[in-house]
Design an enzyme around this catalytic site. Structure first.
Site, mmCIF file in Angstrom:
data_model
loop_
_atom_site.group_PDB
_atom_site.id
_atom_site.type_symbol
_atom_site.label_atom_id
_atom_site.label_comp_id
_atom_site.label_asym_id
_atom_site.label_seq_id
_atom_site.Cartn_x
_atom_site.Cartn_y
_atom_site.Cartn_z
ATOM 1 N N TYR A 1 -44.323 -45.628 21.577
ATOM 2 C CA TYR A 1 -43.977 -44.434 22.362
ATOM 3 C C TYR A 1 -44.720 -43.172 21.915
ATOM 4 O O TYR A 1 -44.536 -42.116 22.503
ATOM 5 C CB TYR A 1 -42.463 -44.205 22.300
ATOM 6 C CG TYR A 1 -41.677 -45.341 22.928
ATOM 7 C CD1 TYR A 1 -41.649 -45.514 24.307
ATOM 8 C CD2 TYR A 1 -40.993 -46.269 22.139
ATOM 9 C CE1 TYR A 1 -40.961 -46.571 24.890
ATOM 10 C CE2 TYR A 1 -40.291 -47.333 22.712
ATOM 11 C CZ TYR A 1 -40.283 -47.469 24.084
ATOM 12 O OH TYR A 1 -39.607 -48.516 24.661
ATOM 13 N N HIS B 1 -42.827 -44.464 32.977
ATOM 14 C CA HIS B 1 -42.605 -45.088 31.668
ATOM 15 C C HIS B 1 -43.774 -44.744 30.774
ATOM 16 O O HIS B 1 -44.937 -44.840 31.190
ATOM 17 C CB HIS B 1 -42.455 -46.605 31.781
ATOM 18 C CG HIS B 1 -41.280 -46.972 32.617
ATOM 19 N ND1 HIS B 1 -39.988 -46.747 32.184
ATOM 20 C CD2 HIS B 1 -41.184 -47.460 33.858
ATOM 21 C CE1 HIS B 1 -39.164 -47.114 33.139
ATOM 22 N NE2 HIS B 1 -39.852 -47.544 34.172
ATOM 23 N N ARG C 1 -38.516 -56.270 30.628
ATOM 24 C CA ARG C 1 -38.960 -54.909 31.002
ATOM 25 C C ARG C 1 -39.751 -54.894 32.300
ATOM 26 O O ARG C 1 -40.098 -53.839 32.835
ATOM 27 C CB ARG C 1 -39.798 -54.283 29.882
ATOM 28 C CG ARG C 1 -38.996 -53.968 28.657
ATOM 29 C CD ARG C 1 -39.815 -53.228 27.611
ATOM 30 N NE ARG C 1 -39.287 -53.480 26.291
ATOM 31 C CZ ARG C 1 -38.259 -52.826 25.737
ATOM 32 N NH1 ARG C 1 -37.668 -51.846 26.382
ATOM 33 N NH2 ARG C 1 -37.820 -53.140 24.530
HETATM 34 C C1 DHK Z 1 -38.544 -46.374 27.636
HETATM 35 C C2 DHK Z 1 -37.525 -47.147 27.165
HETATM 36 O O1 DHK Z 1 -36.556 -46.618 26.440
HETATM 37 C C3 DHK Z 1 -37.504 -48.596 27.388
HETATM 38 O O2 DHK Z 1 -36.206 -49.120 27.422
HETATM 39 C C4 DHK Z 1 -38.280 -49.003 28.610
HETATM 40 C C5 DHK Z 1 -39.550 -46.882 28.589
HETATM 41 C C6 DHK Z 1 -39.655 -48.379 28.592
HETATM 42 C C7 DHK Z 1 -40.874 -46.166 28.447
HETATM 43 O O3 DHK Z 1 -41.906 -46.786 28.215
HETATM 44 O O4 DHK Z 1 -40.875 -44.936 28.604
HETATM 45 O O5 DHK Z 1 -38.361 -50.404 28.684
#
Ligand code: DHK
Length: 145
Positions: free
Chosen positions: A22, A100, A111
């Site tokens: 992330y 996402h 996912r």
């Molecule tokens: C964010 C999340 O918290 C996940 O549960 C999703 C998403 C993906 C993201 O990539 O922003 O699967």
């Protein structure tokens, strides 16, 4: 134009949670980036985050009563589970973009399922936090049509 950006479960943990997936930007950094972009493209923006599904439903409904013109939504894990969020988006009928940060189509199979995808006008996946800005640009172009 008024855009509401809605973030779901665990997005407040950006920068801390799995940075290799992330990124290292914090949630506050993301909010700053969204607000700066809104200023640049001259739209009003409100940003909301909750870890609670019902609170997200409430915020979508609130967007309708506030007269919002567009929604950017990253429900986090609720993407893959929540019929309630899908129904809320369908109920308000506000043009929405699913975002996402990671490329959900290249991760675990669970996912790959999104309950909101076919209610949204566009999806931006795997573009990091930049995806939120792309979603805002798209909504602005739609609004101008
Ligand atoms: C964010 C999340 O918290 C996940 O549960 C999703 C998403 C993906 C993201 O990539 O922003 O699967």
């Amino acid at each position: 134009m008024k855009i509401v950006v809605i973030n779901g479960a665990n997005l407040n943990m950006l920068g801390i949670r799995e940075p290799e997936i992330y990124g290292r930007e914090s949630y506050a950094d993301l909010c700053e980036k969204i607000e700066a972009h809104a200023k640049n493209i001259s739209v009003d923006v409100e940003i909301f985050q909750s870890n609670h599904e019902g609170a997200l439903v409430d915020r979508i409904q609130q967007a309708y009563f506030d007269g919002a013109d567009g929604l950017v939504i990253n429900p986090g894990a609720y993407t893959h589970t929540s019929i309630a969020l899908r129904d809320a988006l369908a109920a308000v009928g506000i043009p929405a973009v699913e975002v996402h940060i990671s490329n959900v189509d290249e991760r675990e199979d669970f996912r790959k399922i999104s309950y909101i995808r076919n209610i949204c006008k566009m999806i931006v996946i795997g573009h990091g936090t930049q995806g939120y800005l792309e979603a805002m640009d798209f909504l602005l172009e739609e609004y101008k049509k």
